[in-house]
Motif scaffolding. Structure first.
Motif, mmCIF file in Angstrom:
data_model
loop_
_atom_site.group_PDB
_atom_site.id
_atom_site.type_symbol
_atom_site.label_atom_id
_atom_site.label_comp_id
_atom_site.label_asym_id
_atom_site.label_seq_id
_atom_site.Cartn_x
_atom_site.Cartn_y
_atom_site.Cartn_z
ATOM 1 N N CYS A 181 -26.272 -8.885 35.610
ATOM 2 C CA CYS A 181 -26.366 -7.466 35.214
ATOM 3 C C CYS A 181 -26.947 -6.687 36.393
ATOM 4 N N LEU A 235 -31.336 -0.731 29.084
ATOM 5 C CA LEU A 235 -31.557 -1.302 27.762
ATOM 6 C C LEU A 235 -32.307 -0.265 26.939
ATOM 7 N N LEU A 267 -29.885 -11.911 31.193
ATOM 8 C CA LEU A 267 -29.334 -10.749 31.896
ATOM 9 C C LEU A 267 -28.695 -11.158 33.225
ATOM 10 N N ILE A 275 -35.909 -2.002 22.356
ATOM 11 C CA ILE A 275 -35.600 -3.431 22.377
ATOM 12 C C ILE A 275 -36.873 -4.251 22.156
ATOM 13 N N LEU A 287 -36.347 -2.850 33.270
ATOM 14 C CA LEU A 287 -36.578 -3.225 31.876
ATOM 15 C C LEU A 287 -37.508 -2.187 31.268
ATOM 16 N N LEU A 342 -23.813 -2.436 32.920
ATOM 17 C CA LEU A 342 -25.017 -2.158 32.129
ATOM 18 C C LEU A 342 -26.125 -1.633 33.024
ATOM 19 N N LEU A 373 -28.342 -3.010 36.239
ATOM 20 C CA LEU A 373 -29.514 -2.725 35.402
ATOM 21 C C LEU A 373 -30.653 -2.228 36.284
ATOM 22 N N LEU A 381 -26.830 -0.338 26.433
ATOM 23 C CA LEU A 381 -26.763 -1.081 25.193
ATOM 24 C C LEU A 381 -27.110 -0.127 24.056
#
Length: 120
Positions: free
Chosen positions: A46, A28, A43, A32, A52, A25, A49, A4
């Motif tokens: 996703c 992040l 999410l 964020i 986080l 993705l 990913l 992102l």
């Protein structure tokens, strides 16, 4: 899109961010956590990913978080990854999927106080 764009963090009044089924993705932006008005981060789907970013606990207005992805210790993830204990002070409701729990120590899991989250 694998990451992102960091520019999204300039939308300081953003309240809802739905990234559902962004299957490519992987990451992040660390900033964020500057989206202090964010109430919903979805999410779902996703699956690529990796984790986080650290500081999710700063999103104090966050009410809905569909997925909490912990970094696997062997994945070589940077130190700036979220820890499960960051969920402690968030007033979340709805459903929350937590991925990679096998990398969490018992005391850290207890610090998240998930049992006390009545609306989750």
């Amino acid at each position: 899109m694998e990451m992102l764009p960091n520019e999204i963090t300039r939308l300081v009044n953003l309240q809802v961010l739905i990234l559902d089924f962004c299957e490519e993705l992987r990451e992040l932006p660390n900033d964020i956590v500057k989206l202090s008005y964010l109430e919903c981060l979805s999410l779902i789907g996703c699956d690529a990913l990796r984790h986080l970013p650290s500081g999710i606990k700063k999103l104090t207005r966050l009410k809905e978080l569909s997925s909490f992805i912990l970094a696997l210790s062997e994945s070589g993830a940077a130190a700036a990854t979220a820890k499960i204990s960051e969920l402690k002070d968030l007033n979340l409701s709805g459903s929350l999927a937590i991925t990679n729990l096998q990398s969490v120590e018992k005391d850290e899991a207890e610090a998240a106080s998930l049992k006390r989250k009545q609306n989750l």
